[in-house]
Design an enzyme around this catalytic site. Structure first.
Site: not given
Length: 224
Positions: A7, A126
């Site tokens: 990330d 998500d």
């Protein structure tokens, strides 16, 4: 299959807790690239692009030259997805642009599949508190993960489900949730969110589910 996650935020590798609090940060990429090179797939997420605060495009491109990657974060058009694939991504992860004004964009999904091919598309689902979150998890919709998967299944290679409620907390992935989602689709299912042990990864693999691991793998490798 275990998929390590890289990330990116501000030109660094980071690990966030539930998408907000920064728990880990690294500016030296080389040790991680060497460790992750043994995996058949690595996930790269541009967090800055996801929340609309710049991007790490050149850095992402450099990772493609070193690792086999699927990439997400701020990919909201077919043109941008095509650029990422041309840069070297194996697959692109599309999330926020699949929802507009509280509605699932099936026509957009179908158009993406027609332009790029099903095998290049992973759709992100998500979930926070049972509802799908978009724009870097900053906006919560009224759409459930179940609704999204059912609506979009025909136009992707698979789904990346992130359980935001446990993301970065090392509390484990709720297997009952995963089992329900696995029953919804015959497509590839990848899950993330608090996965902490190899035993958990193995149990999910038996269910036919791949796992993205971030916090746990960084903390484990830091011990070595």
């Amino acid at each position: 299959m275990l998929i390590p996650s890289i990330d990116l935020m501000g030109g660094k590798i980071v690990q966030l807790v539930q998408g907000e609090k920064k728990a880990l940060e690294f500016d030296d990429f080389e040790p991680w690239l060497e460790r992750f090179a043994k995996y058949p797939l690595v996930q790269v997420i541009d967090l800055d692009a996801a929340i609309g605060q710049g991007d790490n495009r050149s850095l992402v491109r450099s990772l493609f030259r070193r690792l086999p990657c699927q990439v997400g974060g701020g990919i909201r058009t077919a043109e941008r997805a095509r650029e990422m694939l041309a840069d070297g991504a194996l697959r692109v992860i599309i999330g926020s642009s699949l929802i507009k004004d509280g509605r699932i964009q099936q026509t957009f999904a179908q158009d993406l599949a027609g332009q790029l091919g099903l095998d290049k598309l992973i759709f992100a689902v998500d979930s926070k508190g049972g509802k799908v979150a978009v724009r870097g998890w900053r906006q919560l919709t009224e759409i459930s993960a179940t609704q999204m998967i059912r609506a979009l299944e025909p136009w992707c290679d698979g789904f990346l489900y992130t359980h935001i409620d446990t993301e970065g907390l090392l509390l484990g992935m709720p297997l009952d949730v995963v089992s329900e989602l696995r029953g919804l689709t015959g497509k590839r299912l990848i899950v993330a969110g608090g996965i902490r042990t190899q035993e958990e990864v193995d149990r999910l693999e038996v269910m036919g589910v791949d796992t993205v691991v971030g916090m746990a793998i960084y903390l484990e490798l830091l011990k070595v």
